[in-house]
Structure formats: structure tokens, C-alpha cells
Design an enzyme around this catalytic site. Structure first.
Site, mmCIF file in Angstrom:
data_model
loop_
_atom_site.group_PDB
_atom_site.id
_atom_site.type_symbol
_atom_site.label_atom_id
_atom_site.label_comp_id
_atom_site.label_asym_id
_atom_site.label_seq_id
_atom_site.Cartn_x
_atom_site.Cartn_y
_atom_site.Cartn_z
ATOM 1 N N TRP A 1 0.828 -1.212 0.000
ATOM 2 C CA TRP A 1 0.000 0.000 0.000
ATOM 3 C C TRP A 1 0.858 1.255 0.000
ATOM 4 C CZ3 TRP A 1 -4.357 -0.704 -2.069
ATOM 5 C CH2 TRP A 1 -5.062 -1.901 -1.869
ATOM 6 N N ASP B 1 -2.146 6.469 6.309
ATOM 7 C CA ASP B 1 -3.189 5.616 5.738
ATOM 8 C C ASP B 1 -3.501 4.549 6.788
ATOM 9 O OD1 ASP B 1 -4.726 3.713 4.507
ATOM 10 O OD2 ASP B 1 -3.344 3.349 2.833
ATOM 11 N N LYS C 1 -12.351 -2.238 6.216
ATOM 12 C CA LYS C 1 -11.482 -3.122 6.986
ATOM 13 C C LYS C 1 -11.938 -3.164 8.443
ATOM 14 C CE LYS C 1 -8.766 -3.393 3.264
ATOM 15 N NZ LYS C 1 -7.903 -2.331 2.828
#
Ligand SMILES: *Cc1c(COP(=O)(O)O)cnc(C)c1O
Length: 360
Positions: A102, A172, A196
Site C-alpha cells: 500500500w 493511511d 477493513k
């Protein structure tokens, strides 16, 4: 039909109580004769749902008053572009820490807008650790520092919050938000896709310090400008109303169950027992260095990869689902978000022990 234990990395498991409340209210929200899905986002009913969700999130995370909370669409992936567009503020470079898949996506996107300085990378370790503060070669003139506190695919989590001095720190937090208390004031901007550890897919939460809003680069699309959403209470266009409502139910559920301090205790215990089960066996392995192991995403491999399919079949038979890791990496990954009950982790550990006895 019985509910299974869903170890998916995302969209992930939701608290059963939240799903039940949504079910009860689905056709008729609090005597209004309509579903939240059918309500105008400008009506007083939905406005109250939206305001309550924000208030509960502010309380849970102890978000200081000088931060705005935005409920957006476009996923965390849109933030990879929105962050540079809004935070460069005339500067030409930004610092990024690279700890996995990511991070790399965020870096690739930021490269379209500015000079990205990768101030630390753990790629040579196969992304099996996080860099210490002393390894971060931060630039005093950077527009901001970006990092991913929890790399969802690698299962690597920072054990500390990087110190960036006067340079705004951007995180993030997609796969770790709400897993424990964090000091929001240490960050300039936090973003997280909801799917998530918050609620269903389709919502992105952004928490941004107000002095950073309103300074976007000239060609920023209206929808990509934080100022648009601050000025319009995240309702410049039609927001994802039902997901916002579901996120609100999840926030209220967390509050009722002791808030983030209670979650931290449970999450740490769940992760610790799963890592202990992996470590005490010669059959299972996790590559991440002890201090950087994720509380949320636990990858592990079997000593004999040809047994992966059998393991997954046995897991399926016990109602333990979505343990297969991406085929590019192989092996297993157990995502044990807030909503994964401890009994699910216990059931996984029991399966692992039984499987090792039989096949190990
Ligand atoms: C899942 C994930 C993303 C991507 O989220 P989308 O909402 O699908 O865009 C970004 N960052 C991290 C850390 C993630 O876990």
C-alpha cells in the site's frame, strides 16, 4: 444458517450486533416508515444519523476540535491522489516511507504530482519489518510525510508514530483505525477506507487538521478538494448514506463496549495468542520481526506449501473462511479486526494444532 468466522482482509467481518440492528431497522428506521437507504441526505432524519456518527467517532478517537472529519467516497485509493493535491501547498516534494504494497501504491500516485522522496524502505527485508525513527531521512522542506501504519498485505505494523517535527504527518490507517487509542494530534491527516475495521465498503473517513484545508493545487477537481467537503459537511454531492449509517452503528457499538482502550486490550490478546501458536510450532511461520507484527493482519505459511489447499479445506469445514492469502505471495493470512470474536481466533488456533498433529 450459522455465521462463519470470516478472516477476510476486506471487506471484513462486521459486529453481529451491528448487522442485527441494521436488519431490524432496514424497512422502517425508528418509526419513519422508510429505510435509511431511501432517505434524503438533506432530511432531518439522515442529518441526525450523520451528526451522531461524527460525534461518536470524535469521542472514540478523542479527535481535537481543530480537526475536520469527512465521510467520503472513492476509497483509500483516492486519498493517494487527494493527499498531494491538497497538501503540497506550493511545495515540490513529499516524504514517503515504503513498508509494503500500500505504501508503493501511495508513492506511485503521489509521483504524478510531486517529487517523492522515499525516506526509508524495508523492501530489501521483503517488507518484513518497519524502519526505526533513526532510519528516517526526513526532509525539513517536505510538504508532508506519508506512511502506512499497518500494511494489510504484509502484516507489518509500526510500533511507534514517526516524529516529523513541523512537517505534517499523514497516515493511511485503513486497516488499523479504531484498533486502539491513538493520539490524533500527532497527525495532520488520517484516512481510512471503511471496509477493513469500520463498516461496509463505500466510505472513506478522513480526519484532517483544519489549517491544511483550502490550499489545493489549481487543477484539483471539486470532488477531490477537502475544502469542498468541509464546506458542505461531506454532502456536496449525495454521500454514501447507508454506509455512513452502518459506520455510525459500528461507532456506537464500540462506545458501548468500552471504546478503543477495551478494543486494544482484546486485539492485543487475540494477536498475541495467534503469534504464540505460530511461534511454538515448527510447522507454521510468520516472517515479520516481533516488534512490527500487526495486530490486525497475521500472515503465516505452512512448512509444506503443497498442504495449503488441504488446510483451507479443513478450515472451511470448521467455518473458518477467507484465510487464503493472495496467490502472488501464497500461504495464509488471518485478518482479525475488531469485529473478529476471540472465539474465532481460538477456533483457528485449534485447527492449526489439529492440522499439525495430523499432517505436520
Ligand atoms: C485496503 C487498503 C487500501 C485500499 O483501499 P480502497 O478503499 O479499496 O481504495 C489502501 N490502504 C490500505 C492500508 C489498505 O488496507
Amino acid at each position: 444458517m450459522a455465521r462463519v468466522y470470516n478472516f477476510s482482509a476486506g471487506p471484513g467481518v462486521l459486529p453481529e450486533a451491528v448487522l442485527q440492528q441494521a436488519q431490524e431497522e432496514m424497512l422502517d428506521w425508528q418509526g419513519n416508515g422508510m429505510s435509511v437507504m431511501e432517505m434524503s441526505h438533506r432530511g432531518k432524519e439522515f442529518m441526525s444519523i450523520a451528526a451522531q456518527a461524527e460525534a461518536d467517532l470524535r469521542e472514540l478517537m478523542a479527535i481535537p476540535k481543530n480537526y475536520k472529519v469527512l465521510f467520503l467516497q472513492g476509497g483509500a485509493s483516492s486519498q493517494f491522489a487527494m493527499v498531494p493535491m491538497n497538501l503540497l501547498r506550493g511545495k515540490t516534494g513529499a516524504d514517503y516511507i515504503n513498508t509494503g504494497a500500500w505504501s508503493k501504491k501511495a508513492i506511485a500516485e503521489a509521483n504524478r504530482y510531486c517529487q517523492v522522496n522515499v525516506v526509508a524502505t524495508t523492501e530489501e527485508s521483503g517488507f518484513s519489518t518497519t524502519p526505526p525513527q533513526s532510519a528516517l531521512q526526513l526532509n525539513a522542506h517536505a510538504a508532508y510525510v506519508h506512511y502506512v501504519p499497518n500494511e494489510t498485505i504484509g502484516g507489518v505494523e509500526f510500533p511507534y508514530i514517526p516524529e516529523s517535527g513541523d512537517v505534517p504527518l499523514v497516515a493511511d490507517m485503513s486497516s488499523t483505525i479504531l484498533s486502539r487509542p491513538v493520539d490524533v494530534s500527532k497527525f495532520a491527516l488520517i484516512y481510512a477506507g471503511a471496509q477493513k475495521n469500520i463498516g461496509p465498503a463505500g466510505l472513506t473517513v478522513v480526519i484532517v487538521r483544519d489549517d491544511l484545508v483550502g490550499k489545493s493545487i489549481a487543477a484539483t477537481p471539486t470532488m477531490f478538494d477537502y475544502a469542498t467537503h468541509v464546506d458542505n459537511g461531506s454532502m456536496y454531492n449525495t454521500p454514501p448514506t447507508y454506509i455512513w449509517y452502518m459506520a455510525g452503528l459500528a461507532f456506537a457499538h464500540l462506545k458501548k463496549n468500552g471504546g478503543l482502550a477495551a478494543m486494544a486490550e482484546i486485539n492485543q490478546r487475540k494477536a498475541a495468542k495467534l503469534y504464540a501458536a505460530i511461534d511454538k510450532s515448527d510447522f507454521y511461520a510468520n516472517p515479520v520481526t516481533a516488534e512490527s507484527r500487526s495486530w490486525m493482519n497475521v500472515p503465516f505459511t505452512l512448512a509444506d506449501a503443497s498442504l495449503d489447499a488441504v488446510f483451507l479445506k479443513k478450515a472451511f469445514e470448521r467455518g473458518l473462511m477467507t484465510l487464503k492469502r493472495h496467490r502472488s505471495v501464497g500461504g495464509m493470512r488471518a485478518s482479525i479486526y475488531n469485529a473478529m470474536p476471540e472465539s474465532g481466533v481460538d477456533a483457528l488456533i485449534e485447527l492449526m494444532a489439529d492440522f499439525e498433529t495430523r499432517y505436520g
